[in-house]
Design a protein around this motif. Sequence first.
Motif, mmCIF file in Angstrom:
data_model
loop_
_atom_site.group_PDB
_atom_site.id
_atom_site.type_symbol
_atom_site.label_atom_id
_atom_site.label_comp_id
_atom_site.label_asym_id
_atom_site.label_seq_id
_atom_site.Cartn_x
_atom_site.Cartn_y
_atom_site.Cartn_z
ATOM 1 N N LEU A 112 0.832 -1.202 0.000
ATOM 2 C CA LEU A 112 0.000 0.000 0.000
ATOM 3 C C LEU A 112 0.868 1.254 0.000
ATOM 4 N N LEU A 113 1.925 1.270 0.804
ATOM 5 C CA LEU A 113 2.825 2.426 0.838
ATOM 6 C C LEU A 113 3.460 2.667 -0.528
ATOM 7 N N ARG A 114 3.885 1.603 -1.193
ATOM 8 C CA ARG A 114 4.483 1.747 -2.528
ATOM 9 C C ARG A 114 3.454 2.290 -3.523
ATOM 10 N N TYR A 115 2.234 1.758 -3.461
ATOM 11 C CA TYR A 115 1.187 2.216 -4.367
ATOM 12 C C TYR A 115 0.913 3.707 -4.149
ATOM 13 N N LEU A 116 0.757 4.104 -2.897
ATOM 14 C CA LEU A 116 0.467 5.502 -2.588
ATOM 15 C C LEU A 116 1.620 6.417 -2.999
ATOM 16 N N ARG A 174 -3.472 14.117 -2.798
ATOM 17 C CA ARG A 174 -4.233 15.133 -2.065
ATOM 18 C C ARG A 174 -5.718 14.808 -2.048
ATOM 19 N N ARG A 175 -6.245 14.399 -3.224
ATOM 20 C CA ARG A 175 -7.673 14.054 -3.285
ATOM 21 C C ARG A 175 -7.978 12.858 -2.386
ATOM 22 N N LEU A 176 -7.103 11.868 -2.404
ATOM 23 C CA LEU A 176 -7.299 10.695 -1.555
ATOM 24 C C LEU A 176 -7.274 11.086 -0.079
ATOM 25 N N LEU A 177 -6.368 11.975 0.278
ATOM 26 C CA LEU A 177 -6.296 12.440 1.657
ATOM 27 C C LEU A 177 -7.597 13.145 2.057
ATOM 28 N N LEU A 178 -8.132 13.969 1.167
ATOM 29 C CA LEU A 178 -9.410 14.634 1.450
ATOM 30 C C LEU A 178 -10.537 13.628 1.650
ATOM 31 N N VAL A 179 -10.563 12.609 0.802
ATOM 32 C CA VAL A 179 -11.587 11.575 0.936
ATOM 33 C C VAL A 179 -11.448 10.867 2.281
#
Length: 159
Positions: free
Chosen positions: A89-93, A102-107
């Motif tokens: 997951l860390l590699r994907y992100l 940023r959008r993912l963080l907002l979600v």
Amino acid sequence: MKLGDRIRQLRDELGLTQGQLAGGSAVSQGYLSQLENGEVKNPSAAVLLRVAQAMGIDPDELFEAAGYPTVRMLRQIYQDYESTVDADLLRYLANLPRDRQRRLLLVLQGMVQVLNGSPAADHGAQAVPFTLRKSPEATVSKGREVISAPPPELTRTRR
């Protein structure tokens, strides 16, 4: 161990007097005595650095004893955190473009707010344009202890 006790222990191990250490670190002997006796509540990082250099030790020894965050301390905290997150997951992100991160963080922030039942204003964050609706349908399979439910529905909030 408290800062003063740590300084005294290291000074004794090195066979230095207060006067010698004070002279080598460009602080007065009286101030060094106050440090060792715990009378100085918030010594500056510059003083601690000079004392550490005069003793030839890693400054982090004194910074940590004084309660200052150090690179070593932050690295350990990060490693503890990193070990709880799936490496894939860390590699994907990390490979996502910045705008998608940023959008993912907002979600995710919006999801946390919904799950905690708190509006964005409570956290001083900007309003998140997403709503998470929990589905009322759920399936429970006894014996196997499997609980399954359709994934929550994420919809964009109209403004």
